[in-house]
Enzyme design. Structure first.
Site, PDB file in Angstrom:
ATOM      1  N   GLY A 180       0.821  -1.200   0.000  1.00  0.00           N
ATOM      2  CA  GLY A 180       0.000   0.000   0.000  1.00  0.00           C
ATOM      3  C   GLY A 180       0.850   1.242   0.000  1.00  0.00           C
ATOM      4  CG  PHE A 182       0.906   4.735   4.913  1.00  0.00           C
ATOM      5  CD1 PHE A 182       1.435   5.877   4.343  1.00  0.00           C
ATOM      6  CD2 PHE A 182      -0.309   4.827   5.581  1.00  0.00           C
ATOM      7  CE1 PHE A 182       0.794   7.087   4.443  1.00  0.00           C
ATOM      8  CE2 PHE A 182      -0.949   6.044   5.685  1.00  0.00           C
ATOM      9  CZ  PHE A 182      -0.403   7.176   5.111  1.00  0.00           C
ATOM     10  N   GLY A 183       3.445   1.161   2.911  1.00  0.00           N
ATOM     11  CA  GLY A 183       4.404   0.088   3.084  1.00  0.00           C
ATOM     12  C   GLY A 183       3.870  -1.239   2.586  1.00  0.00           C
ATOM     13  CB  VAL A 185       0.650  -6.216   4.301  1.00  0.00           C
ATOM     14  CG1 VAL A 185       0.016  -7.134   5.326  1.00  0.00           C
ATOM     15  CG2 VAL A 185       0.261  -4.770   4.567  1.00  0.00           C
ATOM     16  CE  LYS A 199      -0.045  -0.080   7.520  1.00  0.00           C
ATOM     17  NZ  LYS A 199      -1.208   0.693   7.993  1.00  0.00           N
ATOM     18  CG  ASP A 296      -7.928   5.880   4.090  1.00  0.00           C
ATOM     19  OD1 ASP A 296      -8.572   6.270   3.100  1.00  0.00           O
ATOM     20  OD2 ASP A 296      -6.860   5.248   4.001  1.00  0.00           O
TER      21      ASP A 296
END
Length: 497
Positions: A180, A182-183, A185, A199, A296
């Site tokens: 995603g 942000f990083g 998984v 995550k 979100d």
């Protein structure tokens, strides 16, 4: 006996204090009782005047009493059946004005007085100190909740990096579940065979230390069946890692938007998923210890467990509200286009009604099987919301239903969900229902829904390729049919280097 005491006091030597005391056993009704007497004159009186004064006040003493005294400006007398004067201080007799002590003597009488004075004072001081401590603790707790986060308060949740690295086989591509904005998984298996979702935040992601702490503290405190459970975190080797419970059925978008898998979610399961998401948001807004705005909500942030129960995830953008706070404003607009309410996307204003808007979009997506951000123009409608409104206005709401569901569904439930979704995406936040009302309407077929007005169309500019002008950059996530992944654009504020 009082007359003898008066004579003795009046005849004291010149220059000495004019007072006298006597003690005798007196026969009272065949019972001997000690009797104590006192006579006293002021030093200015001569013996004759002292004697006259004392005999005058003695004549006014009441009879039949167990004790009495008479005070005169120049002399006084007193008798009691207990020793009311200090025998060792006969040379300095007690003042005639103090109140009479209780029977039993000064020593025995003083302790109750001391206790009666000291105990309340000590109790008051202790109570004051306790109140100050409670107020200080409450202020500190409020500060920790609303201003800063102390990671050390949840050290029990901390994993060491070696454990996570071993669980994910050194973050191998074979265990990668998705990527995603942000990083990444990864799926992991701990030494006790427990499956986890790891995550791993990218160092250059838009989610900084504050967002990371925010997510850790928030999710650690939240306990609800419709929220993903945080198992722990790791802060080692400049890595920021979150460890969640593993959702074997991945995320909601994996089923809703994939034509090959849409049939695996029948209407009954979709309706239960809608109810579960609503209960989870209600918990965030009203039933948890904190009032939380997710900011979100979208299909890719709804995980599905082994029984297809929804689990709301990804709290990195969530905001904590005070108990009495209803809305906030920010210049840092974060979220996903297509799910953000108009007032938030354009003015940075967010509230519980912002989440209600996102929930409305999510409901319409679940019903239709179409993604709002990827909607193709149909019957002149430029997005899913406008298309749902057009069908509702024309009395053709059921045409919004995903074709794979049209062989087995509840007509009333489908129409209720579409109407509820349109109410949640109203342009005016005041016209949107609260999540408490949403949960009630989903569980009560007798409750009457309001008639929706024309909703806000915030994506009309997508046809010409323009995005809302907020000075933002898109943080495009890689698409894929895996949990924690999405094809929407999660946006963050553009900062200068």
């Amino acid at each position: 006996m009082m007359n003898d005491t008066a004579n003795q006091a009046a005849n004291t030597p010149e220059g000495a204090k004019k007072f006298a005391t006597r003690e005798e056993d007196v026969n009272f009704s065949s019972t001997f009782q000690a009797l104590y007497t006192l006579g006293q004159c002021t030093p200015d009186l001569i013996s004759m005047d002292c004697n006259r004064c004392l005999r005058m006040v003695i004549s006014t003493l009441p009879t039949g009493w167990q004790g009495a005294r008479v005070l005169n400006p120049s002399c006084n007398v007193r008798y009691e059946i207990y020793e009311f004067y200090n025998q060792t201080g006969v040379a300095s007799p007690p003042s005639p004005t103090p109140s009479p002590p209780a029977p039993g003597g000064n020593g025995r009488r003083s302790w109750p007085i001391i206790v009666a004075i000291v105990v309340p004072i000590a109790a008051s001081i202790l109570l004051l100190l306790l109140m100050c401590w409670l107020l200080k603790r409450r202020a500190k707790k409020k500060y920790d909740t609303n201003v800063g986060y102390d990671i050390t308060t949840i050290d029990s949740l901390q994993y060491d990096y070696a454990t996570i690295e071993a669980a994910t086989d050194k973050f191998s591509d074979a265990n990668k579940l998705g990527e995603g904005g942000f990083g990444e998984v990864y799926k992991g298996i701990l030494s006790n065979q427990q499956e986890i979702a790891v995550k791993k935040l990218s160092r250059g992601s838009g989610q900084g230390d504050e967002e990371f702490k925010n997510e850790v503290v928030l999710v650690a405190k939240l306990q609800h069946r419709s929220l993903v459970r945080l198992l722990g975190f790791c802060l080692e080797r400049e890595e920021r890692i979150l460890v969640y419970e593993y959702a074997p059925n991945k995320s909601l978008d994996y089923f809703v938007f994939d034509p090959a898998k849409q049939g695996q979610l029948d209407w009954l399961r979709r309706y239960k998923i809608i109810e579960g998401i609503a209960r989870g948001i209600l918990y965030l807004h009203e039933d948890s210890r904190l009032r939380i705005i997710h900011r979100d909500l979208k299909a890719s942030n709804i995980l599905l467990d082994g029984d297809m129960n929804p689990k709301i995830s990804d709290f990195g953008m969530a905001r904590i509200f005070g108990v009495d706070q209803t809305q906030g404003t920010t210049r840092r607009v974060v979220g996903t286009y297509g799910y953000m309410s108009p007032e938030y996307a354009m003015q940075g204003q967010f509230s519980v009604k912002s989440d209600a808007y996102s929930f409305g979009v999510l409901v319409l997506e679940i019903v239709s099987g179409q993604r709002n951000s990827d909607f193709y123009e149909t019957e002149g409608a430029q997005d899913l919301i406008s298309y749902a409104w057009k069908l509702w206005k024309d009395g053709r709401s059921l045409e919004l239903l995903n074709p794979v569901l049209r062989d087995n569904y509840s007509r009333n439930e489908v129409i209720r969900c579409i109407q509820l979704g349109l109410l949640c995406v109203q342009e005016d936040p005041a016209d949107r229902p609260t999540m408490a009302t949403v949960v009630l309407l989903l569980n009560s077929y007798s409750a009457t829904l309001q008639v929706p007005k024309q909703p806000a169309f915030v994506l009309q500019s997508r046809t010409d390729g323009r995005m809302p002008d907020k000075g933002l950059e898109s943080d495009q996530s890689t698409s894929g049919s895996m949990p924690w992944s999405n094809s929407e654009a999660s946006i963050t504020e553009l900062y200068p280097r």
